[in-house]
Design a protein around this motif. Structure first.
Motif, mmCIF file in Angstrom:
data_model
loop_
_atom_site.group_PDB
_atom_site.id
_atom_site.type_symbol
_atom_site.label_atom_id
_atom_site.label_comp_id
_atom_site.label_asym_id
_atom_site.label_seq_id
_atom_site.Cartn_x
_atom_site.Cartn_y
_atom_site.Cartn_z
ATOM 1 N N VAL A 102 0.853 -1.196 0.000
ATOM 2 C CA VAL A 102 0.000 0.000 0.000
ATOM 3 C C VAL A 102 0.888 1.246 0.000
ATOM 4 N N PRO A 103 1.220 1.767 -1.162
ATOM 5 C CA PRO A 103 2.018 3.003 -1.224
ATOM 6 C C PRO A 103 1.124 4.228 -1.107
ATOM 7 N N TRP A 104 1.590 5.243 -0.409
ATOM 8 C CA TRP A 104 0.818 6.483 -0.282
ATOM 9 C C TRP A 104 1.779 7.644 -0.049
ATOM 10 N N VAL A 105 1.297 8.858 -0.265
ATOM 11 C CA VAL A 105 2.143 10.055 -0.188
ATOM 12 C C VAL A 105 1.634 10.964 0.924
ATOM 13 N N ARG B 74 1.851 -2.406 4.528
ATOM 14 C CA ARG B 74 1.316 -3.678 4.069
ATOM 15 C C ARG B 74 -0.180 -3.745 4.340
ATOM 16 N N GLY B 75 -0.902 -4.274 3.372
ATOM 17 C CA GLY B 75 -2.320 -4.523 3.554
ATOM 18 C C GLY B 75 -2.586 -6.022 3.639
ATOM 19 N N PHE C 286 -5.186 1.664 -0.409
ATOM 20 C CA PHE C 286 -5.542 0.374 0.179
ATOM 21 C C PHE C 286 -6.711 -0.256 -0.584
ATOM 22 N N MET C 287 -7.753 0.529 -0.847
ATOM 23 C CA MET C 287 -8.930 0.006 -1.524
ATOM 24 C C MET C 287 -8.663 -0.310 -2.991
ATOM 25 N N THR C 288 -7.717 0.372 -3.614
ATOM 26 C CA THR C 288 -7.402 0.091 -5.014
ATOM 27 C C THR C 288 -7.051 -1.377 -5.210
ATOM 28 N N GLU C 289 -6.355 -1.956 -4.241
ATOM 29 C CA GLU C 289 -6.050 -3.395 -4.308
ATOM 30 C C GLU C 289 -7.182 -4.238 -3.734
ATOM 31 N N ILE D 158 -14.058 4.455 6.703
ATOM 32 C CA ILE D 158 -15.036 3.706 5.905
ATOM 33 C C ILE D 158 -15.544 4.562 4.752
ATOM 34 N N GLY D 159 -15.741 5.855 4.999
ATOM 35 C CA GLY D 159 -16.186 6.751 3.932
ATOM 36 C C GLY D 159 -15.180 6.836 2.792
ATOM 37 N N TYR D 160 -13.905 7.013 3.135
ATOM 38 C CA TYR D 160 -12.874 7.092 2.087
ATOM 39 C C TYR D 160 -12.756 5.767 1.331
ATOM 40 N N LEU D 161 -12.854 4.655 2.054
ATOM 41 C CA LEU D 161 -12.748 3.341 1.418
ATOM 42 C C LEU D 161 -13.923 3.104 0.466
ATOM 43 N N PHE D 162 -15.123 3.451 0.908
ATOM 44 C CA PHE D 162 -16.302 3.250 0.068
ATOM 45 C C PHE D 162 -16.246 4.133 -1.177
ATOM 46 N N GLY D 163 -15.824 5.384 -0.990
ATOM 47 C CA GLY D 163 -15.726 6.286 -2.136
ATOM 48 C C GLY D 163 -14.790 5.751 -3.206
ATOM 49 N N GLN D 164 -13.668 5.193 -2.797
ATOM 50 C CA GLN D 164 -12.720 4.638 -3.770
ATOM 51 C C GLN D 164 -13.260 3.372 -4.415
ATOM 52 N N TYR D 165 -13.958 2.530 -3.641
ATOM 53 C CA TYR D 165 -14.554 1.314 -4.212
ATOM 54 C C TYR D 165 -15.568 1.684 -5.296
ATOM 55 N N LYS D 166 -16.419 2.647 -4.988
ATOM 56 C CA LYS D 166 -17.439 3.106 -5.947
ATOM 57 C C LYS D 166 -16.780 3.662 -7.212
ATOM 58 N N ARG D 167 -15.700 4.386 -7.001
ATOM 59 C CA ARG D 167 -14.980 4.993 -8.140
ATOM 60 C C ARG D 167 -14.397 3.915 -9.054
ATOM 61 N N ILE D 168 -13.818 2.858 -8.440
ATOM 62 C CA ILE D 168 -13.181 1.793 -9.211
ATOM 63 C C ILE D 168 -14.217 0.921 -9.914
#
Length: 446
Positions: A63-66, A76-77, A148-151, A174-184
């Protein structure tokens, strides 16, 4: 343990070296099961135990992030999809520096049986990362969650695997994770995560559920022995959702909470903890519990959180983390007159502590049963999402209370059936195991 169970346990240790928490969780279940295998030889013949201790799928990813300064970090995830015999994998995500494979496997294994006890059609899983959200800005947490959610997105779904929150993962995450899931995925799949915001598919009572559920099952156990919560002195470790809402519910039922803690230390207020102030400190300001002294200078603070068990009380509710209460802590509680211990966290008592609790005939509810309220309400959230419905607070709360009372009754009845009356550890382990094992028999070797 009989020879078959002992052989399986030895294989678990050999195949999972260095994963002490996982070994502990498996042993705690297996040592309860000897009478089950005496009565049901078909479980051994079909390799149920060998299969039930091995996750169906283990996922580890980068899980890379800036950060806000432009510096790249790598965490690691993890996602352990442990058992789907009863339904889609269900279990939280934990973001904490202590997270590694052994922790996630222990939590996932516990989740299998805990979820079975709820009576809901959900399997068991767990996940998380060694990322620490403490001290991070909202933007940093968002960037991490999106990475994290991208993977993770490729492995989950409302009929496959439904994560939720845990330590370090609250409504913001949970909000950030759901938003990315919906986007993907380019679809609004409300049932893929639980613990969502109330405006977009979340359930009332979800925040309160684990703490409330702990108190509901505690109350039922004490009622069974003609004991009231009224005027009982209670100490609660932790100050997250479980601890805060266990405090709220036990106070509503007439008890007085005199101590709480966080990772930095514990707080003692003989007049009773001001819960609204704790909520402001922890939920609004994300502060440290020591800040309570600014409003209540006569309260006492100790910077060793594990010493909370030295306070005299009637009921102790460990709601922080695994192995937080050892045998010395239990002995101190016993010396001070404690009558009951309820596990709000996952496996908060060490094996030595549990042994001492049993030897002294304390009223004791293990986490597998006592903290099932969170996942029970997550399953209720899944039901509402599937029905495109929204239940009232009272309706969810009543359903939660019914589930927790049924868990107590099931565990009690099964313990008595197998000759261990009053042993809720054995009762919960066996009741959960039987539901999963019978489903696995029905579904063949998969």
């Amino acid at each position: 343990m009989n020879k078959y169970i002992n052989d399986v346990m030895e294989k678990v240790v050999a195949r999972n070296p260095g994963e002490a928490e996982f070994h502990q969780a498996v042993e705690e279940v297996l040592e309860s099961l000897a009478p089950v295998f005496d009565k049901h030889p078909e479980y051994e013949a079909n390799g149920i135990l060998e299969r039930i201790v091995e996750p169906e799928r283990q996922i580890i990813f980068r899980v890379p992030w800036v950060d806000d300064q432009g510096q790249t970090h790598v965490n690691r995830g993890f996602r352990i999809e442990f058992n789907s015999a009863l339904g889609p994998y269900k279990g939280g995500l934990r973001f904490h520096p202590s997270v590694y494979t052994g922790i996630v496997k222990f939590l996932g294994f516990e989740q299998v049986f805990k979820n079975a006890l709820t009576g809901r059609p959900i399997g068991g899983g767990k996940g998380g990362s060694d990322f620490d959200p403490k001290g991070k800005s909202d933007q940093e947490v968002m960037r991490f969650c999106q990475s994290f959610m991208t993977e993770l997105a490729r492995h989950i779904g409302d009929k496959t695997d439904v994560p939720a929150g845990d330590i370090g993962v609250g409504g913001r995450e949970i909000g950030y994770l759901f938003g990315q899931y919906k986007r993907i995925k380019n679809r609004y799949e409300a049932g893929v995560l639980t613990g969502k915001g109330l405006d977009w598919g979340g359930s009332l009572v979800r925040t309160e559920a684990t703490g409330y559920g702990l108190v509901y099952i505690l109350e039922e156990m004490l009622k069974d022995h003609k004991i009231s919560l009224n005027d009982k002195k209670v100490i609660i470790s932790g100050s997250g959702n479980v601890a805060i809402y266990a405090n709220e519910k036990v106070t509503q039922l007439g008890a007085k909470v005199i101590a709480m803690s966080d990772s930095s230390g514990y707080l003692y207020d003989e007049n009773g903890i001001d819960l609204e102030l704790i909520k402001e400190i922890k939920e609004v300001n994300r502060g440290r519990i020591k800040e309570y002294l600014a409003e209540y200078p006569d309260a006492e603070y100790c910077d060793n959180c594990t010493d909370i068990w030295s306070i005299e009380c009637d009921i102790a509710l460990p709601c922080a983390t695994q192995n937080e209460m050892d045998a010395a802590g239990v002995q101190t509680l016993i010396d001070n007159g404690v009558i009951a211990i309820g596990e709000g966290a996952n496996m908060p008592l060490t094996p030595e502590a549990v042994k001492l609790v049993k030897e002294n005939d304390l009223f004791y509810i293990p986490g597998k049963a006592a903290n099932a309220g969170g996942v029970a309400t997550s399953a209720i959230e899944m039901t509402q999402n599937a029905m495109f419905d929204e239940w009232t607070f009272d309706k969810v709360d009543q359903e939660l209370q019914k589930i927790m009372v049924n868990i107590y009754k099931d565990a009690s009845a099964v313990a008595a059936e197998y000759g261990m009356e009053g042993d809720l550890v054995a009762g919960a382990n066996i009741a959960g195991f039987l539901k999963v094992a019978n489903a696995m028999l029905d579904q063949g070797v998969v």
